[in-house]
Design an enzyme around this catalytic site. Structure first.
Site, PDB file in Angstrom:
ATOM      1  N   PRO A 137      33.440  23.190  61.381  1.00 14.49           N
ATOM      2  CA  PRO A 137      33.438  21.908  62.088  1.00 14.49           C
ATOM      3  C   PRO A 137      32.021  21.399  62.337  1.00 14.49           C
ATOM      4  CG  PRO A 137      34.970  23.444  63.117  1.00 14.49           C
ATOM      5  CD  PRO A 137      34.173  24.225  62.118  1.00 14.49           C
ATOM      6  N   GLU A 138      31.789  20.160  61.931  1.00 12.71           N
ATOM      7  CA  GLU A 138      30.528  19.484  62.211  1.00 12.71           C
ATOM      8  C   GLU A 138      30.850  18.217  63.003  1.00 12.71           C
ATOM      9  OE1 GLU A 138      27.750  19.249  58.953  1.00 12.71           O
ATOM     10  OE2 GLU A 138      28.677  20.920  57.896  1.00 12.71           O
TER      11      GLU A 138
END
Length: 278
Positions: free
Chosen positions: A2-3
């Site tokens: 996840p970014e």
């Protein structure tokens, strides 16, 4: 992993399914994702509280309530998912929040590298978020110039350093540099005005499209869509991609499109891997 775009998607999940609802029950299936708070304390602090408008800074999701705030970080494999109480549990559902109106939010994480923190006061929030740089979505060209000025580190390392710029991870860093035609190994302070301008444009464009998609999409026209596989090629020029490690992270770039001053000796070897030429 996840970014920023993924976490912005989780913020929308929290807003759509939790905003304005009261927390009726908190179930901790695995306290291994709790940081600095015990399961009983988390239950006492949040049960009966009403969720407010959620916020995001970089890769952090801030679930405010009419009391304390919950900070969520998703590490490499974390997610926040809506569910109904009747939905069967997943083996990696670590914490479940049951809300008024027969709704649930589930923090699911396989590797448990990060997790959940409780902030009772603004000082507690500052203790967690105070070391973060500006959120990447807020960065314009003048601010980017100030963030790059005087930094000897490689530009890829600077972009993914959360204390400099919050929200960019490995995929976004590589994609932005590829779009800007900037060598990831260039010292940040050495970028000229043209390179910085392209970098600022790429930062805005990539984040805009990725936030809309809710992830860093593996599209055919994106570097992300070509970086895997035994012989990856550049979607722009068709040449072989190179791989190396920068700031301890796997880095993919095109040695033709991203040729930088001072790096002419680094060219693509077999299978697109770098070698020194001679």
């Amino acid at each position: 992993m996840p970014e920023l775009p993924d976490v912005e998607g989780f913020r929308r999940v929290l807003a759509d399914h939790g905003r304005g609802r009261r927390v009726e029950r908190v179930e901790v299936a695995d306290p291994g994702v709790l940081r600095g708070v015990t399961a009983p304390r988390l239950r006492r602090a949040l049960t009966g509280r009403r969720l407010a408008e959620p916020e995001r800074h970089g890769k952090w999701l801030l679930a405010r309530t009419d009391g304390p705030s919950l900070l969520l970080h998703f590490g490499m494999t974390g997610r926040l998912l809506p569910a109904a109480p009747a939905d069967p549990p997943h083996p990696h559902d670590r914490v479940t929040f049951t809300l008024a109106g027969e709704r649930q939010l589930r923090y699911r994480d396989q590797r448990k590298l990060q997790g959940l923190r409780l902030a009772a006061t603004d000082a507690d929030l500052d203790e967690v978020l105070g070391g973060q740089g500006p959120d990447a979505l807020t960065v314009d060209r003048p601010l980017l110039d100030r963030l790059l000025d005087g930094r000897r580190a490689r530009v890829k390392a600077v972009l993914i350093d959360q204390s400099v710029l919050a929200g960019l991870g490995n995929l976004l860093g590589d994609e932005i540099l590829w779009r800007a035609r900037v060598d990831p190994a260039r010292p940040a302070r050495d970028l000229d005005a043209g390179e910085r301008g392209r970098l600022a444009d790429a930062l805005r464009g990539v984040l805009r499209d990725a936030v809309r998609a809710g992830c860093v999409p593996a599209r055919p026209s994106w570097l992300t869509g070509h970086r895997e596989g035994p012989d990856p090629v550049c979607p722009r020029c068709g040449g072989p991609l190179s791989k190396d490690r920068i700031a301890g992270r796997s880095t993919t770039w095109c040695p033709h499109c991203q040729a930088g001053r001072g790096t002419s000796a680094r060219v693509a070897g077999p299978r697109g891997r770098p070698h020194s030429g001679s």
